[in-house]
Motif scaffolding. Structure first.
Motif, short mmCIF file in Angstrom:
data_model
loop_
_atom_site.label_atom_id
_atom_site.label_comp_id
_atom_site.label_asym_id
_atom_site.label_seq_id
_atom_site.Cartn_x
_atom_site.Cartn_y
_atom_site.Cartn_z
N GLU A 237 0.83 -1.20 0.00
CA GLU A 237 0.00 0.00 0.00
C GLU A 237 0.86 1.25 0.00
OE1 GLU A 237 -1.62 0.98 4.27
OE2 GLU A 237 -1.80 -1.18 3.95
N HIS A 238 0.28 2.31 -0.53
CA HIS A 238 0.95 3.60 -0.57
C HIS A 238 0.97 4.22 0.82
CE1 HIS A 238 0.56 4.69 -5.10
NE2 HIS A 238 0.66 3.38 -4.93
N GLY A 239 2.14 4.71 1.22
CA GLY A 239 2.22 5.61 2.35
C GLY A 239 2.02 7.03 1.86
N PRO A 240 2.14 8.02 2.75
CA PRO A 240 2.11 9.42 2.29
C PRO A 240 3.48 9.78 1.71
CG PRO A 240 2.22 9.31 4.69
CD PRO A 240 2.19 7.89 4.19
N ARG A 241 4.21 10.67 2.33
CA ARG A 241 5.61 10.90 1.93
C ARG A 241 6.47 9.93 2.70
NH1 ARG A 241 7.09 17.16 2.48
NH2 ARG A 241 9.17 16.22 2.24
N GLY A 243 6.90 5.56 3.76
CA GLY A 243 6.04 4.62 4.46
C GLY A 243 5.22 3.71 3.59
N ASP A 244 5.58 3.52 2.31
CA ASP A 244 4.95 2.47 1.52
C ASP A 244 5.24 1.13 2.20
OD1 ASP A 244 4.41 4.48 -0.32
OD2 ASP A 244 6.08 3.95 -1.62
N GLU A 245 4.25 0.23 2.21
CA GLU A 245 4.39 -1.01 2.98
C GLU A 245 4.08 -2.25 2.16
OE1 GLU A 245 2.73 0.89 7.21
OE2 GLU A 245 1.77 -0.87 6.33
N ILE A 246 4.74 -3.36 2.51
CA ILE A 246 4.31 -4.69 2.10
C ILE A 246 3.79 -5.40 3.34
CG2 ILE A 246 5.08 -6.96 1.29
CD1 ILE A 246 7.06 -5.61 -0.51
N ASN A 247 2.60 -6.00 3.21
CA ASN A 247 1.98 -6.70 4.32
C ASN A 247 1.46 -8.06 3.88
OD1 ASN A 247 1.95 -4.60 6.51
ND2 ASN A 247 0.79 -3.46 4.97
N ILE A 248 1.36 -8.97 4.84
CA ILE A 248 0.62 -10.21 4.63
C ILE A 248 -0.75 -10.02 5.25
CG2 ILE A 248 0.57 -12.69 5.01
CD1 ILE A 248 3.59 -12.64 5.36
N ILE A 249 -1.79 -10.22 4.44
CA ILE A 249 -3.15 -9.93 4.87
C ILE A 249 -3.68 -11.09 5.70
CG2 ILE A 249 -5.49 -9.48 4.05
CD1 ILE A 249 -3.50 -7.17 3.69
N ARG A 250 -3.78 -10.86 7.03
CA ARG A 250 -4.20 -11.91 7.95
C ARG A 250 -5.44 -11.47 8.72
NH1 ARG A 250 2.06 -13.46 9.40
NH2 ARG A 250 2.23 -15.13 7.86
N ALA A 251 -6.29 -12.43 8.98
CA ALA A 251 -7.62 -12.18 9.50
C ALA A 251 -7.61 -11.33 10.77
CB ALA A 251 -8.33 -13.51 9.78
N VAL A 260 0.03 4.65 13.12
CA VAL A 260 1.47 4.41 12.96
C VAL A 260 1.81 4.51 11.49
CG1 VAL A 260 1.59 2.92 14.99
CG2 VAL A 260 1.23 1.91 12.75
N THR A 261 2.96 5.03 11.17
CA THR A 261 3.43 5.11 9.80
C THR A 261 4.90 5.52 9.79
OG1 THR A 261 3.11 6.15 7.61
CG2 THR A 261 2.69 7.52 9.52
N TYR A 262 5.60 5.12 8.74
CA TYR A 262 6.97 5.56 8.53
C TYR A 262 7.01 6.82 7.66
CZ TYR A 262 8.88 1.29 10.56
OH TYR A 262 9.22 0.28 11.44
N TRP A 287 9.21 1.28 2.40
CA TRP A 287 10.08 2.16 1.63
C TRP A 287 9.98 3.58 2.16
CZ3 TRP A 287 7.28 -1.61 -1.13
CH2 TRP A 287 8.03 -2.50 -1.90
N ASP A 288 11.11 4.20 2.36
CA ASP A 288 11.18 5.60 2.72
C ASP A 288 12.47 6.16 2.12
OD1 ASP A 288 10.75 8.07 3.80
OD2 ASP A 288 11.26 7.52 5.86
N PRO A 289 12.41 6.98 1.10
CA PRO A 289 11.23 7.65 0.56
C PRO A 289 10.29 6.71 -0.20
CG PRO A 289 13.13 8.14 -0.81
CD PRO A 289 13.64 7.40 0.39
#
Length: 374
Positions: A237-241, A243-251, A260-262, A287-289
């Motif tokens: 998902e996109h972060g703002p400036r 903090g883009d993230e990779i996640n495992i989608i768990r229930a 919270v954000t980077y 990712w940052d930036p």
């Protein structure tokens, strides 16, 4: 797997018909490759799906569903699409085939929809592909309440091995909605193919949370894929400036946005001083930036054995393709590819022909195949 053999045979003609984008050889730490142009002159293509007969479906954000057949882009768009709106980041978004498409010809589309007084939202429609038209179109999901912005519709979709449909909905540019679990924005919804809450959804016994929710606290998911071994759904998902993230989608997980954000706000003002907190799932990678990720796929083919199991992510802002080598949910290696191409990568798909396919997000968007250099 139901349609793999026929699809590989059908794609063989496309492979022969594809024209070289360039004679340039691109180098990875593990392989050398080049690009072949399969189609071009697409207006902001957003998603790609492979049909059993070797044809492909491509969505254009401007509201058209196109077919690539026998190596050529069919001039006439598919007719019968649901009513949608093209505004800001919204338009026609993802397309995904029913797991039993070969027998039922059913597909699913995500898109932006507008009602004048109430605003815009993300919708999902089910339809039957009948030649060059859609039939039996039915809206099966609508994220409510609507919003007034043209941002963060998300719209990526994926099926799990049980045939449940995962639908990402963005926070619509109103960050606090991602923590409001009576509000469909800012999360992943798990549905049956009829649009009902999938059996076993984590919040069905909680009257304060909408029954379709599978996760929440997600800002704007633009990539989803299924892990080839575990069967879990991965997203980014996109972060703002930053903090883009990779996640495992768990229930039932809360992925934290915006508590919270980077990243920081586009104005430069901090959103929060926290990058982790109790009750929030930390990202697998960030990712940052920001790279503005879009599209993702695990490589599972045989044309690049050195890439087997690697995760590939497109980047819009940074105009590149990122390769991630992952071991036990840890990123061991990150490599930037196609930086010299200078194109916004919107979608990344693993093709049944053993190579990766890319879409570029431009008014003259292209469909590329990544093929071995020799």
């Amino acid at each position: 797997m139901r349609t793999g053999t026929r699809l590989i045979l059908g794609l063989s003609f496309v492979m022969l018909s594809a024209t070289a984008a360039s004679e340039q050889i691109f180098s990875s730490d593990k392989a050398e490759f080049r690009l072949e142009t399969v189609a071009q002159n697409l207006e902001h293509p957003w998603s790609l799906a492979f049909l059993p007969d070797g044809s492909m479906l491509v969505t254009e954000r401007e509201g058209r569903l196109r077919i690539i057949r026998d190596g050529s882009l069919v001039d006439e768009p598919v007719s019968g699409l649901p009513e949608l709106v093209v505004s800001g980041q919204g338009g026609l978004l993802d397309v995904i085939l029913d797991p039993d498409f070969e027998t039922n010809q059913i597909l699913f589309l995500s898109y932006a929809h507008k009602v004048s007084r109430e605003g815009m939202t993300t919708r999902v429609a089910r339809a039957k592909l009948d030649g060059n038209r859609l039939a039996d179109v039915e809206v099966i999901f609508e994220a409510l309440p609507r919003g007034t912005t043209g941002r963060h519709f998300a719209g990526r979709m994926e099926f799990d091995r049980d045939g449940n449909l995962y639908v990402a909905v963005g926070d619509r540019g109103e960050m606090n909605r991602a923590q409001a679990t009576d509000d469909d924005a800012g999360g992943v919804h798990r549905l049956t193919t009829d649009g009902e809450p999938a059996p076993g959804n984590p919040f069905t016994d909680d009257p304060t949370v909408n029954d379709t929710f599978f996760t929440y606290g997600n800002r704007n998911i633009q990539g989803m894929t299924i892990h080839p071994e575990t069967g879990e759904i991965w997203s980014h998902e996109h972060g703002p400036r930053g903090g883009d993230e990779i996640n495992i989608i768990r229930a039932g997980n809360n992925y934290g946005w915006p508590d919270v954000t980077y990243g920081i706000d586009y104005s430069g003002v901090p959103i929060t001083d926290k990058t982790t907190m109790e009750g929030v799932t930390d990202p697998l990678h960030y990712w940052d930036p920001s790279i503005a990720p879009s599209g993702m796929a695990f490589y599972t083919g045989d044309q690049f054995p050195e890439w087997q199991g690697d995760l590939f992510v497109g980047a819009l802002k940074m105009r590149k393709l990122v390769r991630l080598s992952i071991e036990n949910e840890d990123v061991k290696e990150e490599e930037d590819l196609l930086e010299d191409l200078g194109e916004r990568i919107r979608d990344v798909r693993m093709g049944p022909d053993g190579v990766l396919w890319l879409l570029t997000d431009h008014s003259d968007g292209k469909v590329y195949r990544i093929v071995p250099a020799e």
